[in-house]
Structure formats: structure tokens, C-alpha cells
Motif scaffolding. Structure first.
Motif, PDB file in Angstrom:
ATOM      1  N   PHE A 185       0.840  -1.201   0.000  1.00 35.12           N
ATOM      2  CA  PHE A 185       0.000   0.000   0.000  1.00 35.12           C
ATOM      3  C   PHE A 185       0.874   1.250   0.000  1.00 35.12           C
ATOM      4  CE2 PHE A 185      -3.604   2.543   1.867  1.00 35.12           C
ATOM      5  CZ  PHE A 185      -4.519   2.240   0.872  1.00 35.12           C
ATOM      6  N   VAL A 186       1.880   1.254   0.871  1.00 32.86           N
ATOM      7  CA  VAL A 186       2.799   2.391   0.951  1.00 32.86           C
ATOM      8  C   VAL A 186       3.651   2.476  -0.321  1.00 32.86           C
ATOM      9  CG1 VAL A 186       4.714   3.404   2.258  1.00 32.86           C
ATOM     10  CG2 VAL A 186       2.841   2.276   3.469  1.00 32.86           C
ATOM     11  N   ALA A 187       4.054   1.322  -0.853  1.00 35.54           N
ATOM     12  CA  ALA A 187       4.840   1.308  -2.089  1.00 35.54           C
ATOM     13  C   ALA A 187       4.031   1.825  -3.268  1.00 35.54           C
ATOM     14  CB  ALA A 187       5.349  -0.105  -2.370  1.00 35.54           C
ATOM     15  N   SER A 188       2.728   1.531  -3.292  1.00 38.31           N
ATOM     16  CA  SER A 188       1.894   2.052  -4.382  1.00 38.31           C
ATOM     17  C   SER A 188       1.772   3.572  -4.301  1.00 38.31           C
ATOM     18  CB  SER A 188       0.498   1.413  -4.332  1.00 38.31           C
ATOM     19  OG  SER A 188      -0.200   1.796  -3.153  1.00 38.31           O
ATOM     20  N   ASP A 189       1.964   4.132  -3.092  1.00 41.23           N
ATOM     21  CA  ASP A 189       2.035   5.587  -2.932  1.00 41.23           C
ATOM     22  C   ASP A 189       3.437   6.125  -3.209  1.00 41.23           C
ATOM     23  OD1 ASP A 189      -0.617   5.808  -2.290  1.00 41.23           O
ATOM     24  OD2 ASP A 189      -0.320   5.775  -0.123  1.00 41.23           O
ATOM     25  N   ARG A 190       4.341   5.218  -3.588  1.00 42.20           N
ATOM     26  CA  ARG A 190       5.720   5.557  -3.973  1.00 42.20           C
ATOM     27  C   ARG A 190       6.562   6.039  -2.795  1.00 42.20           C
ATOM     28  NH1 ARG A 190       5.316   8.945  -9.557  1.00 42.20           N
ATOM     29  NH2 ARG A 190       4.360  10.477  -8.173  1.00 42.20           N
ATOM     30  N   PHE A 191       6.360   5.400  -1.623  1.00 39.64           N
ATOM     31  CA  PHE A 191       7.200   5.689  -0.470  1.00 39.64           C
ATOM     32  C   PHE A 191       8.071   4.490  -0.085  1.00 39.64           C
ATOM     33  CE2 PHE A 191       4.108   9.058  -0.045  1.00 39.64           C
ATOM     34  CZ  PHE A 191       4.858  10.120   0.430  1.00 39.64           C
ATOM     35  N   LEU A 192       7.865   3.349  -0.735  1.00 36.95           N
ATOM     36  CA  LEU A 192       8.695   2.169  -0.551  1.00 36.95           C
ATOM     37  C   LEU A 192       9.031   1.612  -1.931  1.00 36.95           C
ATOM     38  CD1 LEU A 192       7.099   0.239   2.477  1.00 36.95           C
ATOM     39  CD2 LEU A 192       9.390   1.234   2.370  1.00 36.95           C
ATOM     40  N   PRO A 193      10.073   0.785  -2.049  1.00 39.11           N
ATOM     41  CA  PRO A 193      10.415   0.220  -3.354  1.00 39.11           C
ATOM     42  C   PRO A 193       9.231  -0.497  -3.988  1.00 39.11           C
ATOM     43  CG  PRO A 193      12.189  -0.182  -1.800  1.00 39.11           C
ATOM     44  CD  PRO A 193      11.056   0.424  -1.007  1.00 39.11           C
ATOM     45  N   ARG A 194       9.028  -0.275  -5.281  1.00 41.12           N
ATOM     46  CA  ARG A 194       7.842  -0.805  -5.956  1.00 41.12           C
ATOM     47  C   ARG A 194       7.846  -2.319  -6.042  1.00 41.12           C
ATOM     48  NH1 ARG A 194       9.158   2.073 -11.608  1.00 41.12           N
ATOM     49  NH2 ARG A 194       8.578   3.776 -10.209  1.00 41.12           N
ATOM     50  N   GLN A 195       9.019  -2.958  -5.792  1.00 39.50           N
ATOM     51  CA  GLN A 195       9.034  -4.416  -5.794  1.00 39.50           C
ATOM     52  C   GLN A 195       8.099  -4.993  -4.738  1.00 39.50           C
ATOM     53  OE1 GLN A 195      11.616  -2.394  -6.047  1.00 39.50           O
ATOM     54  NE2 GLN A 195      13.440  -3.376  -6.881  1.00 39.50           N
ATOM     55  N   LEU A 196       7.763  -4.202  -3.708  1.00 40.93           N
ATOM     56  CA  LEU A 196       6.873  -4.674  -2.651  1.00 40.93           C
ATOM     57  C   LEU A 196       5.417  -4.720  -3.102  1.00 40.93           C
ATOM     58  CD1 LEU A 196       8.463  -2.781   0.368  1.00 40.93           C
ATOM     59  CD2 LEU A 196       8.605  -5.217  -0.120  1.00 40.93           C
ATOM     60  N   THR A 197       5.104  -4.200  -4.275  1.00 42.58           N
ATOM     61  CA  THR A 197       3.735  -4.260  -4.792  1.00 42.58           C
ATOM     62  C   THR A 197       3.494  -5.502  -5.640  1.00 42.58           C
ATOM     63  OG1 THR A 197       4.263  -3.021  -6.807  1.00 42.58           O
ATOM     64  CG2 THR A 197       3.638  -1.737  -4.865  1.00 42.58           C
TER      65      THR A 197
END
Length: 772
Positions: free
Chosen positions: A358-370
Motif C-alpha cells: 500500500f505504501v509502495a503504491s504511494d511511492r514511499f517504498l520500493p515498488r518491488q513490494l507491490t
């Protein structure tokens, strides 16, 4: 099998790795199997409450761990008022979250509340709190579960850490296989533990009021925590000790936010159903925490330095005795305690990857986590959680007492963010009864902030310092990663109508693989058209149907002249899909060659590795195995454009300064080289040569190759010079000293050399004329 089929089978991409993955993780699930089960209230209570309800198994014990060494036997009297304060906070926090689940029915809890009311940056405080909470939850819950096991089987005590780590790894493996927290199996431990604990509390209180309960001699139990002798109530119960005991007891409230994080899993109406379950969970938790503290007051159940036997296990012995029935109840309670604690740890294996995505989809964590993995779970998030939880267990020794200081800071920070977020929500909407609701949320936020401060001060030397240091660093990292993503997007999305239709160059291509439409894709299309193919097609492999639809709509909006082909990939094996696409194109028509172009955005070396995967490399490697097929990665340098458009960024200024320094050092080293004859040059060596600039060619505009080429000669041979930037000072006839690295070519070539003009063009003729 024909002779042609055998090589093709050997070329099947990722066969060995895929076979190993399938062996350990099972048959892959396709996207259509990604279903979201809606939970009834009964099932939801059992599935979503283990983290909260199970904390009653160690909350009281942690209060006594702090009180007994200072307050002595008075600790058993002090535990009741401290528990009372904790229950008041529970009521206030539960009342606050009752409003959260009504107002925000999406998953995310305090993160969503903070993001919607304070913006995405402030929301990273809640994100950091929840992420830390999930990591510590795995460590604490599994450690406490192991305590329940070794309390029943003391012989396993010396192996507590190994057992705990093994449980974490087992939970990781089960979740990588697609373990779902849904349905009756996960609800059983919650109901079993609650029922047995309620029976123990009721029977114990009845006995205490009638025949009395046996009491342990806390001051003379071998292996128990030290007990203060004398009038401990006066001598030892200082304010700091009480605050430390209260801080430890605050661990009883962990997990209260779990229902707000998964409101979307409830059946309709989601908000009211989630509110009912939340209230029920809070009541059960309050009864169990209060009951365990009351039994501790009557039985003087004492924590042990080793962590076992636990206070709850001692209370079970005291309440039910040593007969066959008492032994059966003891085993049942310890089994139920271990099961609910391990189940509570498993909630983090669902919550952490989901929140991280969820946070990665907001671009605050590496996108690999999505990215969903082999079994439709967020595999990268599960692995990250496992590694961090195991590291924390090693760091702390795997004891609950050592882990508690890491715990409640994250938990209560989440409570505070939810309270403040809902306060802003009510101020913004001013719905009916908003003043009362605002007062509840504001009080919950302020009180939770106070608890965080108490924890940070009272437990600072016992490990809370690490969270105090890590927490702001984590928030900074989240914001820093987002800034990197935004800088990249600002460069890549600079598309205008004039740039949407790429011009032709002088080369050829067939398939361009695209996952979005930006300048990197346009560059690949431009390059593809320059290859003058018979047919050029943009191909998008559909992993997310909504993202594919947005891409198609954007493609049409920009009036792209290149056709877009959407190919469904239900098993998410993109490399294999590319392999199949190319094989089919080759076999459909004889004497067909295929080139696959893969746009790749190049970023800063370190952050680029962290923030972006290497899918293009994997596809290129697999496609290149196919006869009559070639794969070309078309790089697009995003980092250079970030520097050009945003040179004010501190890290870009620092990088530029370092690069200038390295350039000077390299230039100085190269200038010290003794000039060589051109005939003696060898590829791969750094050289300095003197020669006359024989020929100079300026390339045509829009050429992808060098901007400027030249021929340098001496008495022995000729070497080519290639420049990626214009050099207006150079002109034919000059004598140059050139320093650089020699590369292969016919003739040999030096790219972007450092040039010093030794003699201007025409000076030799002028000198000859004067001499004559």
C-alpha cells in the motif's frame, strides 16, 4: 517429439528455477484466483483478534517484571491500579477506532486516516509506526508462544531462541505458499484461548472468594526475578518505576488497531460490522487482562528471569491444582496460549506485506513490494518481514522482556496518528455530534502521545533508544524514496503532443515491450522505427487489468500511431510470455527474424538497484536464447535528466561535486602519461598521444551515435576520436595531445578523450614560410 521440438524445450525459460519454486511453493495461482473472502462477524472476531487478545498472556507479567525488584510483595497490590489505568486507555482507544472503522472502510487503518487528513508525507509517521509494530509483533508473539510451550515442557527451555526462529521461518514458508488468514481454522485458537482463560478466571475468582487460592512464595522461588525485601511500597515504588511498569503493561493493548487495518474484509455493511467486532474484541481483551491481574494479586504468580514458567501457567496450576483434571486444564491452557500467540504472529505476515504494498503504491517504498509472487501473495514483503524479525530476535535474545521496549512505541504512535487524523476529520466535516467525537479522538491521540513519551523515557536504556533512533530515520527514508520516485516521474512524464509520435532513425525493430507510456518508451519506439521494420508493435503484458486499461486509454489519448497489443499473463511470468510471443512470431512465417526492444530507465546506481527491478535484463536473456531472435535494451538515462532539470537537489549537488573531483583526479593521472606512438596503442589501455587532427566530422542532428568524430594521425598510424558533446575549439590541422582509453575498432578508437591543443591549425605552414 521431433528434432525441432527438442531444442525448443531446452530453451524453455526459467525451467529449473520454476521447477524448484513449484516444488517448494506448490502450483502457481493465476490472477483469477485472487479472491477476497468476506468475513462474517463471528469469523472476523476469531481471525482478526489474536494479536490483541493474546497480549493478555504476557501484559500482566511484564508489569510485575518491573515492580517486583523495587516494590517487593507490594507489586501484587500495585499491579491492579496500573492495570486499571491501562484498561481506561483501552476504552478510549477502542472508542476512537470505533469512529475510524465507520469513516474509513478501506484497509490501512491509521495510515489511511493520516494520509487522508494530513497528506501522504505526514502519513509516513503512521506507516513507520505500523511497519515497526508488525516486525516487533512477529518477534514478541512468537517468543511469548515459545514461553507457553517451554512452560509446559521445561526441557525445551534452553532451545527457546531456536524454537522461536524456527516458528518464524515456518510461518514465512506457509505464507509464501499462500496461507490465508480466513475461515474457521484461524478462528479456533482465539475462541479456545478466550474460553479457557475465562474459565480459569471465573473459577479462580470463585475460589478466591470462598475457599481461597494457594499463593506462591515470591521471595523464595529459585530462578524468579529478584524481589525487594522490606516495605517496598514506600522504598521502591518511585515514579520512574511505576512509569516503567505502566510502559511494560502497555504491551497489553497491542493489536487493537488490527480490525481497522482490515475493514474491507468484512461483509456489508462493513463499518457497522467492524465496529461490533471491535467492541467485542475490546471487551474480551479488557476482561482477560483484568482477570489475569486479579489472579496474580491472589496467587502471587511470579515472573522468572528465564521467562518460564509464565505467570499464566502458574495461575493455571494454582487455580486447577495438580490432579488429572488440573493437569489436563494446564496443558489445554498452555496449548491454547501457544496457538493464539503464534496465530497472532501470523497476522503480521498478512498485515506487513499488504501495508508495505500500500505504501509502495504511494511511492514511499520500493515498488518491488507491490508485486504478487508465485502464490498471489506479496512475497517480497514476507521475506523482508522474516529477515527483520529474525534479526530482531538475535539482537534481543528472543525474550519477551527484552522485546517489550521495542513494542509499544510503534503501537501507541499508530494510536496517536489515528486519533489526530480523526480529530482533523471531524473538524473538516463537522457532522452530527462531531464535538463529542472530536473530544474522544483528541483525548485518545494526546494520551497515546503521552504513553509514547513515557516509553521513550522510562525504557530508553533498555532498548527503546533503538526505536527512538530508528523511527525518525525510517520516516526520513520513506520520504526520501518518495522524492526519488517523484523526481524520476517528473522527468519520464514530460510528454507533449509533439513528442508523442516518434520520428524515424536509421535502423529496425518488431516488438517494443511497454509497461507504461513515458519518454523512455517513446525513445524505444523512435529507435524501433529507425530500424525500418516491416511491422512494429507495442506489447503490454497484462498483470493488472486496471493498469492495462489506463495504458490503453492514455495510448489513444496521445494518438500513438504504433499499434498497442495487450496480452494477458494470468500466471505473471512475464519472461515466459515474451518467450512465447517471439517463438510464435518466428514460427508463423518462414525466414522471419524478430527483435525485441526493452526500454530501461537508468537511475542513480545505488537507489536504482533498490527502487527498480531488473525485469528487462531477465527478458533479454531469455529471448536471446531463441534462434533468429535478438533482444535489445534501450536505455533512457533518467538520472542525468534529473540532474539537468533539478540541479538544486542536495544529493545532486553533492554527486556533481564528487564527479568533478574524480574527473580532475582522472585527468591529472592521464596527463602524467608519457605520449605514445599511435601504432603502439592496444585496446583497453589508458594512453596519451600526440598527433595532427586530419579529419573532423559533425554528425547529423538526432543521431544516436557520437556528435563529433575525428581522425588523429602521427608518423606511425591513425586513431579515431569520438565525442558525445560538441567541441567548437577543434578544427582540422591542429596538433593535439589526446588522453583517454583505447577501445576496439578499425581503426582503434578513443571515446570522449581529454584534448589539449599543442599547435593551432596552419602554424606549421606559417613557420615554414618565415623560415623561407
Amino acid at each position: 517429439m521431433t528434432d525441432t521440438e527438442e531444442p525448443q524445450r531446452r530453451l524453455e525459460p526459467g525451467a529449473f528455477g520454476y521447477a524448484v519454486k513449484r516444488l517448494f511453493l506448490g502450483k502457481p495461482l493465476i490472477n483469477a484466483q485472487l479472491t477476497h473472502e468476506r468475513l462474517s462477524n463471528t469469523t472476523a472476531l476469531g481471525v482478526l483478534s489474536p494479536d490483541a487478545i493474546s497480549s493478555s498472556a504476557y501484559g500482566t507479567e511484564q508489569i510485575l517484571v518491573e515492580l517486583l525488584p523495587y516494590a517487593g510483595l507490594a507489586a501484587f497490590s500495585l499491579v491492579l491500579p496500573i492495570t486499571g489505568v491501562i484498561l481506561v486507555i483501552l476504552v478510549l482507544v477502542a472508542a476512537s477506532y470505533r469512529q475510524v472503522v465507520m469513516a474509513y472502510t478501506r484497509a490501512g487503518g491509521s495510515y489511511v486516516v493520516a494520509r487522508e487528513n494530513f497528506g501522504p508525507r505526514v502519513a509516513q509517521v503512521a506507516a513507520a509506526a505500523l511497519l515497526i509494530d508488525y516486525i516487533v509483533t512477529v518477534a514478541v508473539q512468537t517468543s511469548a508462544g515459545t514461553v507457553a510451550v517451554v512452560s509446559a515442557i521445561p526441557a525445551l527451555g534452553p532451545y527457546s531462541l531456536e524454537i522461536t526462529i524456527a516458528i518464524v521461518v515456518l510461518l514465512c514458508y506457509a505464507n509464501l505458499r499462500g496461507l490465508r488468514e480466513a475461515g474457521r481454522p484461524f478462528a479456533i485458537p482465539t475462541y479456545l484461548f478466550s474460553a479457557l482463560m475465562l474459565v480459569m478466571i471465573v473459577v479462580g475468582l470463585v475460589k478466591a472468594m470462598t475457599v481461597g487460592l494457594p499463593a506462591y512464595d515470591a521471595a523464595h522461588l529459585p530462578g524468579a526475578v529478584p524481589v525487594q525485601h522490606g516495605d517496598g511500597l514506600i522504598a521502591g515504588a518511585t515514579v520512574l518505576v511505576l512509569l516503567r511498569a505502566f510502559a511494560n503493561g502497555g504491551s497489553s493493548l497491542t493489536g487493537v488497531e488490527a480490525i481497522s487495518n482490515t475493514v474491507s474484509a468484512f461483509r456489508s455493511p462493513r463499518g457497522p460490522n467492524a465496529r461490533k467486532v471491535l467492541v467485542t474484541m475490546a471487551v474480551i481483551l479488557g476482561v482477560l487482562v483484568g482477570g489475569v491481574s486479579l489472579l496474580a494479586f491472589f496467587t502471587h504468580a511470579t515472573p522468572y528471569a528465564s521467562g518460564y514458567p509464565s505467570v499464566v501457567s502458574q495461575e493455571a496450576r494454582a487455580v486447577f491444582g495438580d490432579g488429572w483434571f488440573g493437569q489436563a486444564m494446564f496443558v489445554a491452557i498452555q496449548t491454547a496460549t501457544a496457538l493464539i500467540l503464534y496465530t497472532g504472529a501470523n497476522t503480521s505476515f498478512n498485515g506487513f506485506p499488504f501495508l508495505a504494498s500500500f505504501v509502495a503504491s504511494d511511492r514511499f517504498l520500493p515498488r518491488q513490494l507491490t508485486t504478487r509472487g508465485h502464490r498471489l501473495v506479496f512475497s517480497n514483503g514476507i521475506l523482508v518481514l522474516t529477515v527483520l524479525a529474525v534479526a530482531l530476535l538475535f539482537f534481543s535474545g528472543g525474550t519477551v522482556t527484552a522485546l517489550v521496549p521495542f513494542y509499544a512505541i510503534g503501537v501507541f504512535t499508530g494510536f496517536a496518528m489515528a486519533g489526530y487524523g480523526m480529530t482533523k476529520h471531524h473538524l473538516r466535516l463537522r457532522e452530527q455530534g462531531w464535538r463529542f467525537k472530536l473530544s474522544v479522538n483528541l483525548a485518545a491521540g494526546i494520551l497515546s502521545t503521552v504513553v509514547v513519551g513515557i516509553f521513550a523515557i522510562a525504557k530508553f536504556t533498555e532498548g527503546a533508544w533503538l526505536v527512538v533512533v530508528v523511527f525518525p530515520i525510517l520516516v526520513f527514508v520513506l520520504i526520501r524514496l518518495n522524492r526519488e520516485y517523484r523526481a524520476e516521474a517528473a522527468v519520464l512524464e514530460r510528454i507533449t503532443a509533439n513528442r508523442a509520435n516518434p520520428t524515424r532513425y536509421a535502423r529496425h525493430q518488431v516488438f517494443v515491450l511497454v509497461n507504461t507510456i513515458d519518454l523512455a518508451v517513446l525513445e524505444a519506439l523512435r529507435y524501433g522505427k529507425s530500424l525500418r521494420p516491416d511491422k512494429i508493435t507495442a506489447v503490454h503484458f497484462v498483470i493488472d487489468a486496471q493498469a492495462a486499461e489506463r495504458l490503453r486509454a492514455r495510448w489513444e489519448e496521445l494518438g500513438m500511431k504504433t499499434g498497442l497489443r495487450l496480452i494477458d499473463v494470468p500466471d505473471r511470468r512475464i519472461a515466459r510470455a515474451a518467450y512465447t510471443l517471439v517463438q510464435k512470431a518466428i514460427t508463423e512465417a518462414e525466414r522471419t527474424s524478430v527483435t525485441v526492444l526493452l526500454p530501461r530507465r537508468s537511475y542513480a546506481p545505488l537507489l536504482g538497484r533498490l527502487l527498480h527491478d531488473r525485469t528487462a535484463d531477465r527478458i533479454a536473456r531469455i529471448v536471446s536464447r531463441i534462434p533468429q531472435a535478438a533482444a535489445t535494451i534501450v536505455p533512457y538515462d533518467v538520472q542525468t535528466r534529473i540532474r539537468t532539470l533539478m540541479p538544486h537537489l542536495p544529493e545532486e549537488r553533492a554527486t556533481a561535486a564528487v564527479e568533478r573531483l574524480l574527473t580532475r583526479i582522472g585527468t591529472a593521472q592521464k596527463e602524467e602519461l608519457t605520449p605514445s606512438a599511435i601504432a603502439e596503442l592496444r585496446p583497453g589501455t589508458d594512453v596519451s598521444i600526440d598527433g595532427r587532427l586530419q579529419e573532423l566530422t559533425v554528425s547529423e542532428e538526432d543521431t544516436r551515435g557520437p556528435v563529433l568524430t575525428a581522425q588523429l594521425t602521427d608518423d606511425t598510424a591513425t586513431v579515431a576520436l569520438e565525442f558525445s558533446q560538441a567541441h567548437p575549439d577543434l578544427e582540422p590541422g591542429q596538433v593535439l595531445r589526446v588522453t583517454g582509453r583505447v577501445a576496439e575498432g578499425a581503426p582503434l578508437v578513443i571515446r570522449d578523450p581529454v584534448c589539449h591543443i599543442l599547435e593551432a591549425a596552419g602554424e606549421e605552414e606559417e613557420d615554414r614560410s618565415r623560415a623561407e
